[in-house]
Design a protein around this motif. Structure first.
Motif, mmCIF file in Angstrom:
data_model
loop_
_atom_site.group_PDB
_atom_site.id
_atom_site.type_symbol
_atom_site.label_atom_id
_atom_site.label_comp_id
_atom_site.label_asym_id
_atom_site.label_seq_id
_atom_site.Cartn_x
_atom_site.Cartn_y
_atom_site.Cartn_z
ATOM 1 N N THR A 408 15.581 3.418 8.723
ATOM 2 C CA THR A 408 13.631 3.823 8.276
ATOM 3 C C THR A 408 13.183 3.105 7.351
ATOM 4 N N GLN A 409 11.716 3.553 7.615
ATOM 5 C CA GLN A 409 10.513 2.449 7.331
ATOM 6 C C GLN A 409 9.452 3.494 6.659
ATOM 7 N N SER A 410 9.009 3.387 5.661
ATOM 8 C CA SER A 410 8.021 4.745 5.476
ATOM 9 C C SER A 410 6.638 3.239 4.554
ATOM 10 N N PHE A 411 5.494 4.176 5.134
ATOM 11 C CA PHE A 411 4.222 3.168 4.447
ATOM 12 C C PHE A 411 3.437 4.629 3.967
ATOM 13 N N THR A 412 3.093 4.351 2.582
ATOM 14 C CA THR A 412 1.630 5.472 2.122
ATOM 15 C C THR A 412 0.720 4.437 2.456
ATOM 16 N N ALA A 413 -0.181 5.536 2.802
ATOM 17 C CA ALA A 413 -1.513 5.213 2.782
ATOM 18 C C ALA A 413 -2.174 6.214 1.183
ATOM 19 N N HIS A 414 -3.431 5.116 0.950
ATOM 20 C CA HIS A 414 -4.322 5.254 0.000
ATOM 21 C C HIS A 414 -5.933 5.983 0.155
ATOM 22 N N TRP A 415 -6.068 6.755 0.239
ATOM 23 C CA TRP A 415 -7.896 6.975 0.257
ATOM 24 C C TRP A 415 -7.881 5.936 1.192
ATOM 25 N N GLN A 416 -7.528 6.600 2.450
ATOM 26 C CA GLN A 416 -8.291 5.979 3.668
ATOM 27 C C GLN A 416 -7.759 7.367 4.898
ATOM 28 N N ARG A 417 -9.463 7.147 4.932
ATOM 29 C CA ARG A 417 -9.531 7.755 6.466
ATOM 30 C C ARG A 417 -9.166 7.488 7.633
#
Length: 732
Positions: A408-417
């Motif tokens: 599994t790979q995860s990615f977190t987006a910050h302040w992105q519409r």
């Protein structure tokens, strides 16, 4: 009366419209939603007829609500827009513009530097009141009902004057003589509120529009509301205490405090009155980056004590002249716009949507761009996921999971519409992505807690050509090593042509495949011998029995299968080249008298090798042979052979199980203890070779294939495969 605004944490970027605003052209059709019982969330009983509702500009502030329409203001542009409820038609104005109403008529008030104009929207008549230096420095103070108010500074203090079509310049009575900074705001068709400063204390009071008198003076609050029978006011909460709401009976003067959630509020708190209900909530929750228990717009019945939830959040409240309350806010499932709150005498107020921004209240994922159903990363080197969110979030989490292995790979987006996730060929940990089915999911949590998480899911499949020496089915070759204790290890190899550590190196941490491998005196890896579409192993034990270890596609091997006995007659074994041009790798062996034997592969794990046939004698001069695959661009696989003097020879396969005349590759190859046919290590569609040195300084060199039989390899290129540091390891 407007809210007293307090500082708050705001989102970093403006949210653009995702859903299109739809303009209706006919008569107004307003769906009505019954508010549920106390403590329950509002559930819509009918779908909103968005096409029949007038458009509300999503960034505008609701300023006033009238009988026939509403007024919004764009603070950034300095413009106000009047729109009819019926069809959304209206007019934009620059400068200070206000909407005021009686029980029968709407008025637009335009406050200029030298005059104030009141326009009757029913008769189109107008009233003009001069202000400014020529009028004794008279100043506009506000408007309510059919009256415009101005102030005039006199020797005895500030005088508040009322102007109507019938009579103009009448002084308002009942104000303290030392009242300053007077402003008038609409409240009911019969009353206005007037705010002022007395000494150093902020005050507010009721102004009887017909009589022109002021009474019920109180200390100022954050927000106030007035009805025919009650007044209400609210004080903002703080980080240490909850907001407070009070309601006074105008006939008796008795005051009751309304129960609200005992939690801090983060922003301005507003209050309204609708019949026997007091309406309250924390404003601007949609623009906040933190949750609050006070965001829902709530109604409390002043007689029964019943509490109901009206909207999931609100921006602005505007009392209408019919006693209803217009709210700029939103409702999950119904979207953003203006809602009218009305007391009909039922168990709960009614909530009807009268204008729409076209945007959802809940967080919504739109414009999904995800991989095609079948993706070949070797051709595209990955895929760019893209999702658009209806508003900004700090923690949109994208997860890609390989079903078979669970990697599994995860990615977190910050302040992105716009959430963009570049899933490349090597995105799963530090290894290339294996073949098979994948799931993807994006889960975006609303920072302000308004509405549920937005979740979108899907699947895709990675399909790539099976590669020799690839045991975990991810397209890149693997290196097998056996240590002196008999343990077998697998390392995924990555080739990255850029960066400080460019070239071939190990990917994910090496995996232990098991112990006990020291029972074998010969182990060879060379591709799919058993028909499983992934790489296999053959191993000869010390009694001469040859075993097949079928690859499981997950980086290891299944239960061994006996191929046969008597294999101790061979000094050299190798497989991995398709010498017969049937699409299956074949096995070659040199016996102790120097004869070369071909065992054609069958693709059947139960009997992986067909009967042998001789390819000639004199092969005893070689101390290593490597079935390296097609390195010369011919239809069939080839063979490399190193003689005892260290010269490496290339035998071009002709496709019938035989070879063309050998060609010298070069000398000095006896410095390598192992020659390993890795498959395509650098992803240029040509097989490559690794040479492994031993003592005193173990190292490895990569020889990239050229596809030219006259010069099948490029010059040596250093690798960064750390497993080769132990000279006692056997490299396969």
């Amino acid at each position: 009366m407007p809210l007293a605004r307090t500082p708050r944490r705001r989102l970093a970027a403006a949210v653009t419209t995702v859903l299109a605003v739809t303009l209706g052209a006919g008569a107004l059709s307003i769906p009505v939603y019954a508010v549920p019982a106390a403590g329950e969330d509002l559930a819509a009983t009918a779908a909103t007829a968005e096409a029949d509702l007038p458009a509300y500009p999503q960034h505008d502030r609701l300023l006033d609500a009238g009988l026939t329409g509403f007024l919004t203001v764009d603070d950034a542009a300095g413009t106000s827009t009047w729109r009819r409820y019926a069809d959304g038609a209206g007019q934009a104005y620059t400068g200070a513009t206000f909407l005021r109403s009686t029980r029968t008529t709407d008025y637009l008030v335009f406050a200029g530097a030298y005059k104030v104009t009141q326009r009757n929207l029913r008769t189109n008549g107008s009233l003009e009141i001069p202000v400014g230096p020529a009028e004794g420095d008279a100043q506009y103070a506000g408007a309510a009902g059919d009256a415009v108010f101005t102030t005039l500074l006199t020797g005895s203090g500030t005088v508040l004057r009322k102007h109507t079509e019938a009579v103009t310049g009448v002084a308002v009575t009942g104000l303290p003589s030392n009242a300053t900074e007077l402003q008038v705001w609409p409240a009911t068709p019969d009353h206005a509120t007037v705010t002022f400063v007395q000494g150093s204390v902020d005050k507010w009071a009721l102004l009887d529009l017909a009589a022109g008198t002021v009474d019920e003076i109180r200390d100022a609050a954050g927000s106030t509301a007035v009805s025919a029978t009650r007044t209400a006011w609210a004080f903002n909460g703080s980080t240490s205490g909850p907001p407070q709401v009070f309601v006074a009976d105008r006939a008796t003067g008795s005051v009751q405090q309304i129960p609200v959630a005992q939690a801090p509020s983060l922003g301005p708190f507003h209050v309204g009155l609708v019949g026997d209900w007091v309406v309250y909530g924390e404003a601007l929750g949609m623009d906040s980056s933190e949750p609050s228990a006070h965001y829902p717009l709530t109604a409390y019945h002043l007689t029964t004590g019943k509490t109901v939830r009206l909207l999931d959040h609100s921006y602005h409240l505007a009392p209408a002249p019919d006693g209803s309350l217009c709210v700029r806010g939103g409702l999950i499932g119904q979207g953003e716009g203006i809602y009218r709150i009305t007391d009909t005498g039922a168990d709960s107020p009614t909530v009807e949507k009268v204008a729409t921004t076209g945007r959802p209240t809940e967080l919504v994922i739109t414009d999904v761009a995800v991989p095609p159903a079948a993706l070949d990363p070797d051709r595209s080197n990955g895929f760019t996921f893209r999702w658009r969110l209806s508003r900004d979030v700090r923690n949109a989490v994208v997860t890609v999971r390989h079903v078979r292995t669970g990697k599994t790979q995860s990615f977190t987006a910050h302040w992105q519409r716009d959430v963009v996730f570049g899933w490349q060929n090597n995105n799963l940990a530090t290894e290339d992505a294996p073949n098979g089915d994948y799931t993807w999911e994006i889960a975006a949590h609303p920072d302000n807690g308004i509405g549920p998480d937005a979740v979108s899911k899907g699947t895709f499949t990675v399909v790539r050509k099976a590669a020799p020496h690839d045991f975990n089915d991810n397209g890149s070759p693997d290196l097998l090593t056996r240590d002196s204790a008999g343990r077998m290890w697998r390392s995924d190899l990555l080739y990255r042509p850029a960066g400080d550590r460019n070239g071939l190196r190990r990917g994910e941490p090496k995996a232990l495949l098991g112990a006990g491998w020291n029972i074998y005196d010969r182990i060879e890896a060379g591709g799919d011998l058993g028909g499983s579409a992934v790489g296999d192993l053959v191993a000869r034990d010390k009694t001469g029995v040859l075993w097949l270890y079928p690859g499981d596609g997950a980086g290891s091997f299944g239960t061994r299968l006996r191929i046969g006995g008597g294999w101790q007659i061979y000094d050299e074994l190798t497989f991995g080249s398709d010498l017969t041009n049937d699409g299956r790798p074949d096995l070659l062996a040199i016996d102790k008298v120097g004869a070369l034997w071909l065992y054609p592969g069958t693709g059947d794990a139960a009997k992986p090798l067909a009967d042998r046939r001789t390819l000639g004698n004199g092969w005893g001069v070689y101390n290593d042979i490597v079935a390296v695959g097609d390195i010369a661009g011919a239809p069939a696989g080839d063979l490399l052979a190193r003689d005892t003097s260290g010269v490496l020879w290339h035998y071009l396969g002709k496709g019938d199980g035989t070879f063309a005349t050998r060609v010298k590759v070069g000398s000095g190859w006896n410095r390598f203890g192992n020659l390993v046919a890795t498959g395509d290590a650098d992803r240029d569609a040509r097989p490559d070779l690794i040479g492994v040195t031993t003592a005193p300084y173990p190292d490895a060199s990569l020889y990239k294939g050229t596809g030219d039989w006259r010069a099948p390899f490029r010059g040596a290129e250093r690798t960064y495969v750390t497993e080769l540091a132990n000279p006692t390891d056997l490299v396969l």
